[in-house]
Design an enzyme around this catalytic site. Sequence first.
Site, PDB file in Angstrom:
ATOM      1  CG  HIS B 500      -8.591  12.426  -8.407  1.00 56.28           C
ATOM      2  ND1 HIS B 500      -8.218  13.725  -8.632  1.00 56.28           N
ATOM      3  CD2 HIS B 500      -9.837  12.312  -8.939  1.00 56.28           C
ATOM      4  CE1 HIS B 500      -9.198  14.375  -9.257  1.00 56.28           C
ATOM      5  NE2 HIS B 500     -10.195  13.532  -9.451  1.00 56.28           N
TER       6      HIS B 500
HETATM    7  C1  LIG Z   1     -17.430  13.439  -7.132  1.00 55.39           C
HETATM    8  C2  LIG Z   1     -16.443  12.941  -8.141  1.00 55.39           C
HETATM    9  C3  LIG Z   1     -15.915  13.817  -9.082  1.00 55.39           C
HETATM   10  C4  LIG Z   1     -14.986  13.371 -10.019  1.00 55.39           C
HETATM   11  N1  LIG Z   1     -14.525  14.248 -10.939  1.00 55.39           N
HETATM   12  C5  LIG Z   1     -13.604  13.841 -11.856  1.00 55.39           C
HETATM   13  C6  LIG Z   1     -13.104  14.738 -12.839  1.00 55.39           C
HETATM   14  O1  LIG Z   1     -13.494  15.893 -12.915  1.00 55.39           O
HETATM   15  N2  LIG Z   1     -12.165  14.299 -13.698  1.00 55.39           N
HETATM   16  C7  LIG Z   1     -11.688  13.025 -13.659  1.00 55.39           C
HETATM   17  O2  LIG Z   1     -10.810  12.690 -14.449  1.00 55.39           O
HETATM   18  N3  LIG Z   1     -12.174  12.145 -12.754  1.00 55.39           N
HETATM   19  C8  LIG Z   1     -13.121  12.516 -11.854  1.00 55.39           C
HETATM   20  N4  LIG Z   1     -13.613  11.620 -10.946  1.00 55.39           N
HETATM   21  C9  LIG Z   1     -13.119  10.229 -11.001  1.00 55.39           C
HETATM   22  C10 LIG Z   1     -13.876   9.419 -12.036  1.00 55.39           C
HETATM   23  O3  LIG Z   1     -15.227   9.418 -11.723  1.00 55.39           O
HETATM   24  C11 LIG Z   1     -13.318   8.007 -12.076  1.00 55.39           C
HETATM   25  O4  LIG Z   1     -11.944   8.071 -12.418  1.00 55.39           O
HETATM   26  C12 LIG Z   1     -13.977   7.109 -13.088  1.00 55.39           C
HETATM   27  O5  LIG Z   1     -15.358   7.210 -13.057  1.00 55.39           O
HETATM   28  C13 LIG Z   1     -13.520   5.683 -12.839  1.00 55.39           C
HETATM   29  O6  LIG Z   1     -14.090   4.783 -13.748  1.00 55.39           O
HETATM   30  P1  LIG Z   1     -13.977   3.219 -13.481  1.00 55.39           P
HETATM   31  O7  LIG Z   1     -14.700   2.541 -14.559  1.00 55.39           O
HETATM   32  O8  LIG Z   1     -12.551   2.876 -13.267  1.00 55.39           O
HETATM   33  O9  LIG Z   1     -14.655   2.981 -12.062  1.00 55.39           O
HETATM   34  P2  LIG Z   1     -16.154   3.282 -11.560  1.00 55.39           P
HETATM   35  O10 LIG Z   1     -16.753   4.381 -12.274  1.00 55.39           O
HETATM   36  O11 LIG Z   1     -16.071   3.361 -10.078  1.00 55.39           O
HETATM   37  O12 LIG Z   1     -16.929   1.974 -11.962  1.00 55.39           O
HETATM   38  C14 LIG Z   1     -16.742   0.755 -11.309  1.00 55.39           C
HETATM   39  C15 LIG Z   1     -18.063   0.034 -11.291  1.00 55.39           C
HETATM   40  O13 LIG Z   1     -17.838  -1.275 -10.805  1.00 55.39           O
HETATM   41  C16 LIG Z   1     -18.888  -1.647  -9.971  1.00 55.39           C
HETATM   42  N5  LIG Z   1     -18.403  -2.694  -9.077  1.00 55.39           N
HETATM   43  C17 LIG Z   1     -17.465  -2.593  -8.103  1.00 55.39           C
HETATM   44  N6  LIG Z   1     -17.293  -3.775  -7.486  1.00 55.39           N
HETATM   45  C18 LIG Z   1     -18.128  -4.639  -8.080  1.00 55.39           C
HETATM   46  C19 LIG Z   1     -18.393  -6.022  -7.871  1.00 55.39           C
HETATM   47  N7  LIG Z   1     -17.760  -6.713  -6.927  1.00 55.39           N
HETATM   48  N8  LIG Z   1     -19.307  -6.610  -8.655  1.00 55.39           N
HETATM   49  C20 LIG Z   1     -19.966  -5.907  -9.619  1.00 55.39           C
HETATM   50  N9  LIG Z   1     -19.759  -4.602  -9.847  1.00 55.39           N
HETATM   51  C21 LIG Z   1     -18.840  -3.977  -9.086  1.00 55.39           C
HETATM   52  C22 LIG Z   1     -19.261  -0.376  -9.263  1.00 55.39           C
HETATM   53  O14 LIG Z   1     -20.582  -0.454  -8.770  1.00 55.39           O
HETATM   54  C23 LIG Z   1     -19.071   0.670 -10.344  1.00 55.39           C
HETATM   55  O15 LIG Z   1     -20.258   0.940 -11.043  1.00 55.39           O
HETATM   56  C24 LIG Z   1     -14.555  12.028 -10.014  1.00 55.39           C
HETATM   57  C25 LIG Z   1     -15.094  11.141  -9.070  1.00 55.39           C
HETATM   58  C26 LIG Z   1     -16.031  11.580  -8.144  1.00 55.39           C
HETATM   59  C27 LIG Z   1     -16.597  10.625  -7.174  1.00 55.39           C
END
Ligand SMILES: Cc1cc2nc3c(=O)[nH]c(=O)nc-3n(C[C@H](O)[C@H](O)[C@H](O)COP(=O)(O)OP(=O)(O)OC[C@H]3O[C@@H](n4cnc5c(N)ncnc54)[C@H](O)[C@@H]3O)c2cc1C
Lengths: 253, 570
Positions: B500
């Site tokens: 987080h």
């Molecule tokens: C083990 C675990 C458990 C979790 N449990 C919870 C929960 O119970 N409840 C909750 O609210 N949240 C939870 N989270 C957090 C939640 O997963 C994230 O808040 C959420 O997935 C974030 O989404 P996002 O799209 O912001 O980022 P991400 O899901 O990280 O997606 C970002 C994407 O961008 C890509 N990327 C990054 N840099 C580049 C680049 N330069 N070029 C191209 N692509 C790139 C990455 O490969 C990734 O696929 C958990 C996280 C983990 C790791």
Amino acid sequence: MAENSSDNKMTRRQFLRNSGYVAGGVVGGGLVGGIVGNQMQSGGAPTQEKPGGKSEKTPQFDHALMYFSQKEDFDVLSQATELIFPADELGPGAIELGVPYYIDKQLAGAWGHNAKEYMQGPFFEGEPTQGYQSRLQRHEIFSQGIRKMKEYSQKKFNAPFLDLEEDQQIDILTAFEKGDIELAGVPNEQFFALLRAATLEGAYADPLYGGNQNMEGWKMKEYPGNKMAYHDVIDSDKFYDEPPSSLHSHMDK
Amino acid sequence: MAEKLDKVDVVTVGAGWTGGIIAAECAKEGLKVVGLERGKARGTEDYYMIHDELRYAIRYDLMQDVSKETITFRNESKQRALPMRQLGSFLLGEGLGGAGVHWNGMTHRFLPYDFEIRTKTIDKYGKNKIKKDMLIEDWGVTYDELEPYYDQFEKTCGISGEENPHGGPRSNPYPTPPMKSTPITERARKTAENMGLKPFAIPSANLSEKYENPDGKTINACQYCAFCERFGCEYGAKSDPTITVIPTAKETGNYELRTHSNVVEILHEGGKATGVRYVDVLSGKEYIQPAEVVVLSSYVMNNSKLLLVSNLGTPYNPEKGTGHVGRGYCYQINAGSTGFFEDEQFNTFMGAGSLGIAVDDFNGDNFDHAGLDFIHGGVGSVTQTGKRPIATNPVPPGTPAWGKEFKQKSIHYFTRNLGIGFQGASMPYQYNYLDLDPTYKDAYGVPLLRMTYNFTDQDRQLHSYLSKQATKFIKEMGADIATEAEELGDYNIVPYQTTHNVGGTPMGADPENSTVNNYSQMWEADNVFVLGASTFRHNSGYNPTGTVGALAYRASEGIIRYSKEGGLLV
Ligand SMILES: Cc1cc2nc3c(=O)[nH]c(=O)nc-3n(C[C@H](O)[C@H](O)[C@H](O)COP(=O)(O)OP(=O)(O)OC[C@H]3O[C@@H](n4cnc5c(N)ncnc54)[C@H](O)[C@@H]3O)c2cc1C
Ligand code: SF4
């Protein structure tokens, strides 16, 4: 050997109903046909390994060394893992579980070579809060650590590690745990920390990795391993004491 | 030379929850969207061998390959930052669906208090309650303004839950009923009630029943398989981007997803982005993807990093307190207690990622802080996520870490321990920030992001307070032994704590100290939208993704409006 008691058995129909697959293939891929098909064929929850697991007569061909080059080093490693996770009245220790072979395989592979880790320099010691900063790969730390164990036991007890009494061996291992023995290129405590972690992995990882032989690690811990689902039992007050199953059950034809 | 491709309406950097939501909403409106994702494609068909603790939970099979890219870290500016060489404290996502594939699915809303934290703190406790160097600000958006978007995200996911008695007003109940009651969750609920607290089922993206979302996507019923957090769901029963927003986007015919595409720079001219430059990591070829709108949806670390390496947006200066890109990086504190039960055995190895009971009585300003030396709080949860044997070797305090006694006790207590954990909120501080590392580079020659972070007195006070509540709770649950808190030391990047991470591109009403407005639109480049928890002004005492999803839906509305009208939306 589908020997699960009937109240924990999940029929194919129940499974499909619970998960909503009935309404038509919304999830693509081999999963439904694969896992579900296989497990349902064998009459319920995942099939168990063959009774008794390894048979006396079949040699374990995977019990040979792919990383260690000297048998004595492997034996020292084996004894160290056994001290960490000893045989007792609960059940087998690390050696019987195949932990040393598990570690040998791991050291030969990606983990032993830090394949998924940032290994570019420059390298500096850093604060403990900054984590692993060694230029060494894990297999190098293990090799060095085992050599140092042998040296230290000569120095302290004037005898090879494997000839020592158990409490002397524990003494040696404790010195490594505390970081009393100087290691090159890595904090002194690191070797023992890795050894302990790898021993627990070998005791409890799916048997597909070569440890946790015959799922004995799981049995001791009353851990059922890989089950498809607990949907129908999770609300029950009863402790679930079914025999474990491993990922091998997904490979049954 | 990079090859220049045809211009599109929207390009997203990353295809997780945020990139996926933007893609789905914009593509439905007829905008042409390209999603660039550095990792590989994946879906339920890849989870045939998923019930493997070693591969997925210990070796991080689904997560970022830090041999290619990581961050550097130090506790304070005086130290030399060093690379995070292995994953540990948090687990970064990589590959289609991002971390949304291997999340637990606990989907809370933040409190109304969170969005107006500065105003409300001063109103109730006076200005002095906000400590020196603590940079808390209102978010420039209120809970009531965000409520419809929370609702939208919850409907996309089909969240299973019951109302949080301390939560903000809701326009609708949760789309599906709460998950099953189990002996463990019942015990937690009764304990909370006995203590005069107000328990509620954790809002869950592991669904209690089969559900079809407004986009026509089906999410199946959770099987309580216990391989959830750190794993993908082989049943399609955990809401994740790959079974919801990504296929929704694809079906429109307006979305093109390119995996193995690592963005290295945002191209811009005269205060507007022109597109992005990326590397096809399989062929090694470089491309320029021109776009009308650039969406940064690459998680907290890379949102800041890409802005900084591209010289877009004013970098935060921790000494002067000026600028904003890299400002206000926050985390969370974990406070908890483990209870050991001599005579009772529990099915601790069963469970689901979000199965559990929460109490919000010690979160936000739900309790009086007048006599306390901190603000905010945290949600407390007793979860049943499915304990696994490599990671779970619980022993009472004072037990040796190996050998006979360790073996016996860790085996004995594996099914005889229950715990409560609080997620303590985290406030922005002047000297906790993100910038670029001067030394270390990623596999594409781009500087690594540098994190300077430590816990503060606010964290220590909050930690101590919540830990006491935790121990009290566990004793009340009937444990024979309940662990007491150890003092919160320096932040350590090694042991897993939580994924987080927030901040770095804060949202706000004042362009001087915020990167984006409440549509996640950059003040300094109106065709760049920055998505995800990097825009949080502080971290609340909950899991973030409910709020991340809500802000993403609001941003998608902003992008659609921007594509028609142009200009700053606020
Ligand atoms: C083990 C675990 C458990 C979790 N449990 C919870 C929960 O119970 N409840 C909750 O609210 N949240 C939870 N989270 C957090 C939640 O997963 C994230 O808040 C959420 O997935 C974030 O989404 P996002 O799209 O912001 O980022 P991400 O899901 O990280 O997606 C970002 C994407 O961008 C890509 N990327 C990054 N840099 C580049 C680049 N330069 N070029 C191209 N692509 C790139 C990455 O490969 C990734 O696929 C958990 C996280 C983990 C790791
Ligand atoms: S616990 Fe439920 S949602 Fe999680 S992976 Fe298993 S079946 Fe899917």
